[in-house]
Design an enzyme around this catalytic site. Structure first.
Site, PDB file in Angstrom:
ATOM      1  CG  HIS A  59       0.945   6.584  -2.187  1.00 29.53           C
ATOM      2  ND1 HIS A  59       0.569   6.373  -0.891  1.00 29.53           N
ATOM      3  CD2 HIS A  59      -0.190   6.804  -2.895  1.00 29.53           C
ATOM      4  CE1 HIS A  59      -0.749   6.476  -0.802  1.00 29.53           C
ATOM      5  NE2 HIS A  59      -1.232   6.733  -2.003  1.00 29.53           N
ATOM      6  CG  MET A 115      -1.966  -1.108   1.179  1.00 24.90           C
ATOM      7  SD  MET A 115      -2.928  -1.089  -0.346  1.00 24.90           S
ATOM      8  CE  MET A 115      -3.161  -2.830  -0.578  1.00 24.90           C
ATOM      9  CG  ASP A 131      24.291 -12.320   0.396  1.00 27.89           C
ATOM     10  OD1 ASP A 131      24.107 -13.560   0.417  1.00 27.89           O
ATOM     11  OD2 ASP A 131      24.757 -11.715  -0.590  1.00 27.89           O
TER      12      ASP A 131
END
Length: 185
Positions: free
Chosen positions: A104, A102, A153
């Site tokens: 923008h 949701m 990572d």
């Protein structure tokens, strides 16, 4: 417990549940991401004025001291850990609208990343600026979490124990530390 007492307890629980449902329904009236029917929706910000906004988020990844030493000495086999994490954080900021349903798509005007390398952790602070109709705290949070995931990572080979696990590695304390909003001049 007697049958009558059990029935009274059950009735009381139903009433309490009904009250809780009513309270949740009332609270739902104030939720901006749901319709009256409970459907999820994006908030309409079209009528809001553009404003200058800034949000800062911070988090940390706990690491072994030997891994931190290797980061400082640029001895991690995959390359420069902090430079790679910086790129990952900026990319995440710019793509937040694609990963948070949701959110923008907002015009990002600036991203600042600041790494603090401590004895047993790397701290990352991400500041995001925009001139738009809605805030940028989700972008700052995405920058922090992705930047810290990139660190993980990059160092995972150094952090694994003999069983291939990460007993001391942890991303923690991710939070929005500040947000600002001011009218455009």
């Amino acid at each position: 417990m007697s049958e009558r007492k059990a029935d009274e307890t059950e009735a009381s629980e139903r009433r309490a549940g009904s009250d809780a449902t009513r309270e949740a329904d009332d609270a739902g009236d104030d939720l901006t991401h749901t319709t009256d029917e409970g459907d999820v929706q994006m908030v309409d910000v079209g009528d809001k004025p553009d404003t200058a906004r800034r949000a800062v988020a911070r988090g940390e990844i706990r690491l072994s001291e030997s891994t931190v030493d290797a980061i400082r000495a640029d001895e991690i086999g995959k390359g420069d850990v902090l430079a790679t994490a910086r790129v990952g954080a900026v990319q995440a900021v710019k793509h937040t609208w694609e990963t948070i349903p949701m959110c923008h798509q907002i015009p990002i005007t600036n991203v600042e990343t600041d790494f603090g390398v401590r004895d047993d952790r790397v701290v990352l602070e991400v500041a995001v600026e925009t001139t738009g109709k809605t805030g940028c705290e989700m972008e700052a949070l995405e920058g922090v979490t992705t930047g810290l995931n990139v660190v993980w990572d990059m160092v995972k080979a150094a952090e694994k124990d003999g069983d291939g696990q990460y007993p001391g590695t942890a991303i923690r304390d991710v939070e929005v530390v500040s947000k600002e909003k001011r009218a455009l001049e």
